[in-house]
Design a protein around this motif. Structure first.
Motif, short mmCIF file in Angstrom:
data_model
loop_
_atom_site.label_atom_id
_atom_site.label_comp_id
_atom_site.label_asym_id
_atom_site.label_seq_id
_atom_site.Cartn_x
_atom_site.Cartn_y
_atom_site.Cartn_z
N LEU A 61 45.07 53.79 48.63
CA LEU A 61 43.76 53.87 47.90
C LEU A 61 44.32 53.54 46.21
O LEU A 61 43.60 53.04 45.31
N ILE A 62 45.43 54.11 45.68
CA ILE A 62 45.78 53.95 44.54
C ILE A 62 46.01 52.45 44.25
O ILE A 62 45.56 51.75 43.10
N CYS A 63 46.67 51.72 45.25
CA CYS A 63 46.94 50.42 44.97
C CYS A 63 45.67 49.59 45.08
O CYS A 63 45.64 48.65 44.06
N MET A 64 44.65 49.90 45.85
CA MET A 64 43.49 49.07 45.79
C MET A 64 42.84 49.34 44.34
O MET A 64 42.23 48.31 44.02
N ILE A 65 42.81 50.65 43.94
CA ILE A 65 42.03 50.64 42.65
C ILE A 65 42.76 49.94 41.30
O ILE A 65 42.27 49.36 40.77
N TRP A 100 44.72 47.26 41.81
CA TRP A 100 44.48 45.96 41.85
C TRP A 100 43.14 45.20 41.74
O TRP A 100 42.75 44.21 41.00
N THR A 101 42.22 46.44 41.91
CA THR A 101 40.63 46.17 41.35
C THR A 101 40.58 45.87 39.95
O THR A 101 39.91 45.03 39.51
N ILE A 102 41.31 46.65 39.21
CA ILE A 102 41.06 46.95 37.85
C ILE A 102 41.71 45.67 37.43
O ILE A 102 41.30 44.84 36.40
N ILE A 103 43.05 45.23 37.71
CA ILE A 103 43.68 44.06 37.36
C ILE A 103 42.95 42.74 37.42
O ILE A 103 42.82 41.98 36.66
N LEU A 104 42.20 42.50 38.83
CA LEU A 104 41.51 41.37 39.22
C LEU A 104 40.15 41.46 38.21
O LEU A 104 39.82 40.10 37.72
N VAL A 105 39.82 42.34 37.88
CA VAL A 105 38.47 42.58 36.93
C VAL A 105 38.80 42.06 35.69
O VAL A 105 38.09 41.26 34.99
N VAL A 106 39.82 42.58 34.83
CA VAL A 106 40.44 42.34 33.50
C VAL A 106 40.88 40.82 33.47
O VAL A 106 40.45 40.33 32.57
N TRP A 107 41.50 40.28 34.83
CA TRP A 107 41.73 39.03 34.74
C TRP A 107 40.61 38.11 34.62
O TRP A 107 40.60 37.40 33.89
#
Length: 421
Positions: A157-161, A163-170
């Protein structure tokens, strides 16, 4: 006593390597002082030079344990980061590398380096433990149990959150590399495939489109599927090791890191307009013209080999030049009848390529099974050995064709109107 002997042997082996490294470094500093750092880097970036250096250093590093320690890897990653940071100060290098299309290249370099370090560090650590008559590290922790809930689920769950933040910022920071609708009257130069297909596009430089786009990728997929049925070595199952799995690990790493990843980076950074080579600090000039005098092996044989020999021996049939073969495979008006005279001309024209390829794919495996790979053949048997050696020889043709194109400007070993190799 045994450990002291091994240490002394490693020290004796490393001394010549250190001397060679120091000599190379001194020569490099001398050239940089004479011609300038950027000019030297542009020269060393040439595919035939950069590929040779990268392949040699990578294979050597696989055997050196200190490189895969935390200190060695941190120094290596910091060195790569600082080198890229310094090179990005050049406007030409920054313009080519900082395109939105190339953002995954940064992730690929650092992630692949990180995961390769994790696996090789554990492999060399287990090799050291087994030399000391200790079990692999994984065996000591094999009795430890981890609950799927909540331990594993929380981590996922932590990894998913994250990487979701990374993709949104990207997606917010780096604009999507969308261009105007395709215009057949205005073709981009260079016209490049997505970064994950640039390896295949680079293969088109050295192979026939049918071979580079269909045959070789199919063989790669088939080879990956065949690995579990070919490799019956039980060592390394359930734990990392390198000493007992050198052939398998080196084959995969050379094929994936040394060839595939290198061709992706080459196609991304060093291929510019006209798919010509441009140094890292060289401006992409769309008007750059490079003479590409590519020659087939048959032209080497008939024009540069047999023709002078015919003049010397005064034999007319040796001076006839390259036999001309048309693209008519079947006899005119008879679809079921093969045009045998044309096939005969093709065999005559490409006799040297047929001999070389036949010797490479048919004779060499038999010779190796009787000599250098005798134990390997006895372990696998005829069927699995045939598949394994075929896949290995096909993989080896990639660097061989690359060097033949770079050094001799050789286009095809076997050239016909229907298929080339």
């Amino acid at each position: 006593m045994g450990l002291n002997i091994n240490t002394n042997l490693r020290t004796r082996r490393s001394t010549p390597l250190k001397a060679i490294g120091l000599v190379f470094l001194a020569v490099l500093i001398g050239f940089c002082a004479t011609y300038g750092i950027k000019n030297v880097v542009n020269y060393l970036g040439r595919p035939q030079i950069s590929f040779s250096i990268f392949a040699t250093v990578f294979i050597w590093a696989m055997f050196v344990r200190p490189i895969w320690t935390r200190t060695g890897t941190v120094l290596g990653m910091v060195g790569i980061t600082l080198t890229l940071g310094i090179m990005l100060l050049d406007k030409n290098f920054a313009h080519n590398l900082l395109k939105p299309d190339n953002a995954p290249i940064f992730l690929m370099i650092f992630f692949f380096s990180f995961f390769l370090w994790i696996s090789m560090a554990q492999a060399h650590n287990n090799d050291r433990r087994m030399e000391e008559k200790l079990p692999p590290e994984e065996k000591e922790t094999s009795n430890q149990k981890t609950w799927v809930w909540p331990d594993l689920v929380y981590i996922e769950l932590i990894c998913m959150i994250v990487w979701t933040i990374i993709l949104v910022v990207w997606s917010l920071v780096i604009p999507a590399p969308l261009e105007e609708p395709a215009n057949p009257g205005n073709t981009p130069n260079p016209s490049k495939a997505p970064w994950y297909f640039l390896g295949l596009q680079e293969l088109l430089v050295y192979f026939d489109p049918w071979m580079a786009g269909v045959v070789l990728p199919s063989i790669i997929v088939f080879g990956l599927m065949a690995i579990p049925y070919i490799d019956r070595n039980e060592k390394g199952n359930g734990y990392y090791c390198f000493k007992d799995r050198r052939l398998a690990i080196l084959t995969f790493c050379i094929g994936f890191f040394v060839m595939w990843d290198y061709m992706i980076v080459l196609g991304t950074i060093l291929r510019g307009p006209g798919w010509n080579y441009f140094g890292p600090f060289e401006e992409w000039n769309p008007h750059k013209v490079v003479a590409a005098n590519n020659t087939n092996l048959s032209e080497f044989v008939w024009i540069k080999g047999l023709y002078p020999l015919g003049n010397w021996l005064n034999i007319d049939w040796l001076k006839q030049g390259v036999p001309q073969v048309d693209n008519v495979l079947f006899a005119p008006g008879h679809f079921l009848y093969i045009n045998w005279p044309n096939i005969g001309l093709l065999l005559k024209k490409e006799f040297m390529g047929i001999i070389l390829l036949g010797s490479y794919f048919l004779v060499l495996p038999v010779v190796l099974a009787k000599t250098k790979l005798k134990n390997f053949y006895e372990q696998l048997g005829l069927g699995r050995y045939s598949v394994a050696i075929f896949l290995f020889l096909v993989m080896a043709t990639v660097p061989m064709k690359m060097y033949l194109r770079w050094i001799l400007a050789l286009k095809y070993i076997f050239a016909s109107p229907w298929i080339n190799f």
